[in-house]
Design a protein around this motif. Structure first.
Motif, PDB file in Angstrom:
ATOM      1  N   GLY A 118      41.161  26.263 -37.119  1.00 22.78           N
ATOM      2  CA  GLY A 118      40.170  26.749 -38.069  1.00 22.78           C
ATOM      3  C   GLY A 118      40.704  27.021 -39.466  1.00 22.78           C
ATOM      4  O   GLY A 118      40.171  27.863 -40.183  1.00 22.78           O
ATOM      5  N   GLU A 164      31.006  30.205 -35.856  1.00 21.84           N
ATOM      6  CA  GLU A 164      31.879  30.247 -37.027  1.00 21.84           C
ATOM      7  C   GLU A 164      32.777  31.479 -37.052  1.00 21.84           C
ATOM      8  O   GLU A 164      33.868  31.454 -37.625  1.00 21.84           O
ATOM      9  N   LYS A 212      36.907  29.225 -36.009  1.00 23.14           N
ATOM     10  CA  LYS A 212      35.649  28.843 -36.652  1.00 23.14           C
ATOM     11  C   LYS A 212      34.857  27.833 -35.824  1.00 23.14           C
ATOM     12  O   LYS A 212      34.144  26.987 -36.353  1.00 23.14           O
ATOM     13  N   ALA A 228      28.749  27.205 -37.608  1.00 18.76           N
ATOM     14  CA  ALA A 228      29.159  26.807 -38.956  1.00 18.76           C
ATOM     15  C   ALA A 228      28.311  25.611 -39.377  1.00 18.76           C
ATOM     16  O   ALA A 228      27.826  24.856 -38.528  1.00 18.76           O
ATOM     17  N   ASN A 235      31.398  21.659 -42.311  1.00 18.35           N
ATOM     18  CA  ASN A 235      32.714  22.243 -42.043  1.00 18.35           C
ATOM     19  C   ASN A 235      33.627  21.274 -41.302  1.00 18.35           C
ATOM     20  O   ASN A 235      34.837  21.453 -41.251  1.00 18.35           O
TER      21      ASN A 235
END
Lengths: 322, 328
Positions: free
Chosen positions: A106, B89, B94, B308, B312
């Protein structure tokens, strides 16, 4: 300004950064006591000591993986593989770890590692010591890929590779280590910026690394026939200077892509496809794609020459276009 | 190295937290509320818990595909973990990593890993980084018996030994590499025998005995911290579930499963605590209720969180390049 070989230029880049930044270190096969298979790290052990300059066991998965782990936790290591052919035994740390960690975590990590490796035909290296495997890594999102052709670019691009917060695969052509040239700048050259090696109006020869010299030879021959070839040295394969490619093709309306890899599935195919897809309206002829034969590299010198692309291939391709 | 009463209660809570998390995750997979592959740690809780009890917050771990337990034991927030499994997210990654890739450098978690045997070289690099930075941190590398036949296991123990690195290799021997029993995948009886080949200490302990794991891990961690190099600690244990969610594990004899269920580390620790007056049955029921509530809250939290935006997808491939999207 000074005159140096690619080998010396690569060493110079690493020395510059190792003097400035204690997080930069190098390890790999024979880099310490021996000073590197190609002499790139000669004198490093004496200057930087055994902590920062380490010989590793012949254990590519282990030490390339270690470089990735070290990069993820605060160092900026450089790992040296003796040959890019040994990518086969350390693909996991590069492809599944280094390239993907930032993404799959992430964005909460960066992996500033440089993995340097000698590539391409030497002389008589045969099937396992002669390959050009850049397409294997340009295919992988998350890796940057660099492949310089001369001492100045070797120095500037390696500085940028060390400064980069992403994993960078840095190819060094075996036959270029001894190649000498003027080095006028000790500043980084940004990744993703190619350069015009020779200006011309009739055809663009798009290439990198050792094949820049094949292109130069072809351009000389073509010039004698009144054909002005422009040579583009891409320098980094990802990020790729698409703007420069667009500019040259829009100028000459003809493109020859030449790479030393086996033609099938190579990076040359990617370049050709990009030109055909995005610059089709600019083209007066189909893109010509030249590479090595789709065989392993043979040992016998005459066969090795037969296997490799050469200037004649370029000249013939260009003649076919005009 | 006696474990304090409060510490033991904390360890019980951690083990229980892992167990309930995994049991709920198993249910959520079955209900297809979460996706992909989940490899559950239930049954092995004593190992992650006791090993991480020996670590400081700034120490590192590398983990495996069966990583939820390690993340929880190293201080992972079950809400952010659950959000990750729900692909939200606000998850640790995420929503881009999922079960096999939970990482958090603030907690020293260099990542779970979908490749068997990939964590070992990474842990060597982490330990190299520690050695170069001259801190007193250590890195614990968790892995299963299945990975000890990968070249990376051997390369890593060798490199860590040669460079005298502060890494503790913790093998969670659950006796199966997916479906293949240990006796069929290696001739040695104890994985720790392999330490001899690299001239490092190797020890085998009952991985379902939180005290045995703690003692062995503490010795190895202190050794690493003192600059005396790597160790291999083998903890023998057993998975309560199959290799992945939905694997009924028919390849394991029922009698063997029954034998191991009797050695479940959580009731064992609860029994010890009651017997030694550390906690009453009533208190333990209270701990259990507290954890049940925590995990239920984590699930509610995760379900309430937004996904998200799809764009992304294009970021965080590199630190400095956003990839191109598709024109639709």
């Amino acid at each position: 300004m000074s005159r140096m070989s690619c080998s010396e230029a690569l060493g110079e880049a690493m020395k510059i950064r190792m003097r400035q930044d204690p997080r930069v270190m190098i390890f790999g096969e024979d880099v310490a006591d021996m000073g590197g298979t190609y002499g790139v790290t000669r004198g490093f052990l004496e200057e930087f000591g055994p902590e920062r300059v380490r010989d590793t066991p012949i254990s590519e998965s282990g030490f390339v993986g270690a470089a990735v782990g070290a990069a993820a936790t605060g160092l900026r290591p450089i790992a040296e593989l003796m040959m890019c052919d040994f990518l086969t035994v350390c693909m996991d740390p590069l492809v599944n770890q280094a390239a993907k960690m930032r993404y799959m975590f992430g964005g909460n990590i960066s992996v500033p590692v440089v993995v340097r490796m000698a590539a391409g035909i030497g002389s008589g290296g045969a099937a396992q010591h002669s390959q050009s495997l850049e397409a294997w890594v340009t295919h992988v999102p998350g890796l940057k890929v660099v492949y310089p052709s001369n001492p100045q670019d070797s120095l500037g691009l390696l500085l940028s590779a060390i400064d980069d917060d992403n994993p960078v695969i840095f190819f060094e052509h075996k036959q270029l280590y001894a190649k000498k040239g003027e080095v006028t700048s000790f500043d980084p050259i940004p990744l993703g910026k190619g350069r015009v090696d020779r200006e011309g109006r009739d055809v663009s020869i798009i290439t990198y690394a050792k094949q820049v010299y094949t292109a130069q030879e072809a351009a000389e021959t073509l010039a004698r026939e009144g054909i002005e070839a422009e040579i583009i040295d891409l320098r980094s394969l990802y990020p790729l200077d698409q703007e420069l490619i667009a500019r040259t093709v829009s100028k000459t309306h003809r493109a020859v892509v030449i790479t030393e890899e086996n033609r099938r599935g190579g990076f040359g195919g990617e370049l050709s496809a990009m030109i055909a897809e995005e610059l089709f309206d600019e083209l007066d002829a189909p893109v010509a794609r030249i590479g090595a034969l789709n065989t392993p590299a043979p040992y016998a010198p005459r066969q090795e020459q037969y296997y490799l692309p050469n200037a004649e291939d370029i000249v013939n391709a260009v003649r076919g276009m005009l | 190295m006696a474990i304090e009463k409060e510490q033991l209660k904390r360890m019980y809570l951690t083990m229980r937290r892992i167990r309930v998390f995994e049991t709920e995750v198993n249910r959520l997979y079955a209900e297809t509320k979460i996706f992909g592959f989940g490899h559950l740690y239930a049954g092995e809780e004593a190992i992650a818990t006791a090993v991480c009890e020996c670590l400081h917050k700034d120490d590192y771990i590398t983990s495996t595909h069966r990583g939820h337990g390690h993340v929880i034991a190293k201080g992972g927030d079950t809400r952010k973990m659950m959000a990750e499994l729900f692909a939200r997210e606000s998850g640790y990654c995420k929503g881009k990593g999922g079960s096999m890739h939970i990482a958090n450098l603030d907690l020293g978690i260099v990542g779970a890993n979908g490749i068997v045997g990939a964590g070992q070289p990474l842990s060597v690099g982490v330990a190299l980084s520690i050695q170069m930075r001259k801190t007193d941190q250590v890195c614990v590398c968790f892995f299963g018996d299945g990975s000890t036949n990968q070249g990376t296991f051997h390369e890593s123990l060798n490199l860590a030994s040669v460079w005298n690195l502060p890494v503790v290799f913790v093998c969670e021997n659950n006796f199966y590499g997916i479906s293949v029993p240990q006796r069929k995948h290696q001739k040695i009886k104890n994985v720790s025998q392999r330490a001899a080949a690299y001239d490092i200490p190797g020890v085998t302990v009952d991985g379902n005995d939180v005290f045995a794991v703690y003692d062995a891990a503490m010795e190895a961690v202190e050794r690493a911290r003192a600059g005396e190099g790597p160790s291999l600690v083998e903890c023998q244990t057993y998975r309560h579930f199959g290799h992945y969610n939905g694997d009924p594990a028919y390849y394991r004899p029922a009698e063997e499963v029954a034998q191991w269920m009797k050695k479940d580390p959580i009731p064992r620790l609860a029994g010890y605590m009651v017997e030694h007056g550390i906690a009453t049955r009533e208190e333990i029921r209270g701990f259990d209720a507290q954890i049940d509530q925590e995990i239920a809250d984590a699930i509610s939290y995760a379900e309430s969180q937004p996904f998200a935006p799809v764009e992304n997808t294009l970021v965080d491939v590199y630190t400095d390049i956003v990839e191109e999207g598709r024109n639709r």
